[in-house]
Scaffold this motif. Sequence first.
Motif, PDB file in Angstrom:
ATOM      1  N   LEU A  16       0.771  -1.365   0.127  1.00  0.00           N
ATOM      2  CA  LEU A  16      -0.017  -0.229  -0.114  1.00  0.00           C
ATOM      3  C   LEU A  16       1.035   1.435  -0.098  1.00  0.00           C
ATOM      4  N   THR A  95      -3.143  14.769   4.409  1.00  0.00           N
ATOM      5  CA  THR A  95      -3.672  13.953   3.464  1.00  0.00           C
ATOM      6  C   THR A  95      -3.510  14.484   2.282  1.00  0.00           C
ATOM      7  N   VAL A 105      -7.820   8.979  -1.250  1.00  0.00           N
ATOM      8  CA  VAL A 105      -7.031   9.534  -0.345  1.00  0.00           C
ATOM      9  C   VAL A 105      -5.781   8.977   0.026  1.00  0.00           C
ATOM     10  N   LEU A 106      -4.912   9.776   0.147  1.00  0.00           N
ATOM     11  CA  LEU A 106      -3.543   9.002   0.665  1.00  0.00           C
ATOM     12  C   LEU A 106      -3.098  10.021   1.747  1.00  0.00           C
ATOM     13  N   LEU A 107      -2.304   9.161   2.779  1.00  0.00           N
ATOM     14  CA  LEU A 107      -1.623   9.949   3.917  1.00  0.00           C
ATOM     15  C   LEU A 107      -0.236   9.986   3.702  1.00  0.00           C
ATOM     16  N   THR A 109       3.646  11.205   4.975  1.00  0.00           N
ATOM     17  CA  THR A 109       4.447  11.625   6.039  1.00  0.00           C
ATOM     18  C   THR A 109       5.857  12.236   5.710  1.00  0.00           C
ATOM     19  N   THR A 124       6.830   9.034   3.075  1.00  0.00           N
ATOM     20  CA  THR A 124       6.020   7.699   3.118  1.00  0.00           C
ATOM     21  C   THR A 124       4.503   8.083   2.653  1.00  0.00           C
ATOM     22  N   VAL A 126       1.037   6.409   2.019  1.00  0.00           N
ATOM     23  CA  VAL A 126       0.262   5.103   2.135  1.00  0.00           C
ATOM     24  C   VAL A 126      -1.344   5.374   1.460  1.00  0.00           C
ATOM     25  N   PHE A 127      -1.672   4.498   0.719  1.00  0.00           N
ATOM     26  CA  PHE A 127      -2.894   4.407  -0.026  1.00  0.00           C
ATOM     27  C   PHE A 127      -4.035   3.666   0.589  1.00  0.00           C
ATOM     28  N   GLN A 128      -5.262   3.793   0.121  1.00  0.00           N
ATOM     29  CA  GLN A 128      -6.233   3.115   0.775  1.00  0.00           C
ATOM     30  C   GLN A 128      -6.360   1.745   0.283  1.00  0.00           C
TER      31      GLN A 128
ATOM     32  N   LEU B 107      -4.642   6.614   8.709  1.00  0.00           N
ATOM     33  CA  LEU B 107      -5.793   7.202   7.591  1.00  0.00           C
ATOM     34  C   LEU B 107      -6.941   6.159   7.777  1.00  0.00           C
ATOM     35  N   VAL B 126      -5.168   2.477   7.449  1.00  0.00           N
ATOM     36  CA  VAL B 126      -3.845   2.197   6.922  1.00  0.00           C
ATOM     37  C   VAL B 126      -3.095   3.049   7.682  1.00  0.00           C
TER      38      VAL B 126
END
Lengths: 159, 159
Positions: A16, A95, A105-107, A109, A124, A126-128, B107, B126
């Motif tokens: 992910l 986000t 949406v991705l998060l 960092t 980093t 991270v995707f849903q 998220l 995630v």
Amino acid sequence: MTQKNSHIITAEPGGLAILMTRVFDAPRELVFKTCTDPNLIPQWWGPEKFATTVEKMEMRKGGLWRFVQHGPDGGEYAFNGVYHECLSPERLVYTFEWEGMPGHVLLETVKFEEYEGKTKMAVTSVFQTVEDRDWMLKSGMEEGSVETWDRFAELLTKV
Amino acid sequence: MTQKNSHIITAEPGGLAILMTRVFDAPRELVFKTCTDPNLIPQWWGPEKFATTVEKMEMRKGGLWRFVQHGPDGGEYAFNGVYHECLSPERLVYTFEWEGMPGHVLLETVKFEEYEGKTKMAVTSVFQTVEDRDWMLKSGMEEGSVETWDRFAELLTKV
């Protein structure tokens, strides 16, 4: 894995996340400040052939951000998100959503670490879903990422 | 995979996500409304032996949320995040952070789908790292999740 100079992108098959690390030859305070200055964003964010407009960049928890890229063909590509954390000069968490695919949406960092006057930045994302992650990889994100951070490295020599 | 009634939790080994789905015997509007009513949160959010206080629940893009659990031993556990999207009655997207581990953010996406008068809720969480995800699994999150959504299902029969 893509590697060009110190720019390393990794994305495990079936995973992910997309991880990017890069070392900049500048102290952390300067890297963080340059990276988060809305007036400088148009000089490095995204490919050079796109003109980027910063519509919003409220750098605080709950603040919104929205950037619009204007393509050479007249097309517009808008991106937005909210800040979860803005901890200068260490960490950003926010986000990220491309408005062309609402609801995906991705998060992200971003961590900034300094050693011997240089700064290692680790991003980093991270995707849903794996599909969303793979779509991003196929969209030319890797080349775009290298170009973006090359522009940023160049800008760092001038600020 | 944990399964109890319609409550299914999946977490692929080595992955960044925890998926939870559950079917409630109520229409989507009611499930969404109940789930997002700050006055009702203390009646279902978290284990029953903890008293939950809603300090903030600004349900709009960029809005903050903060819930505090008061344990039977006097301990306090606070959680916070920002809303990326509140699309009634379809979808919620927000960040989630336990203040006991600052900087470790996840998220969460909650999707509500209705069919034949029932509502399927799917929660995708995630994490930034596999370690964070596995820590959450080991923390008793699975049992907590079942208890939380059992309480929610019970509440739905009363609202």
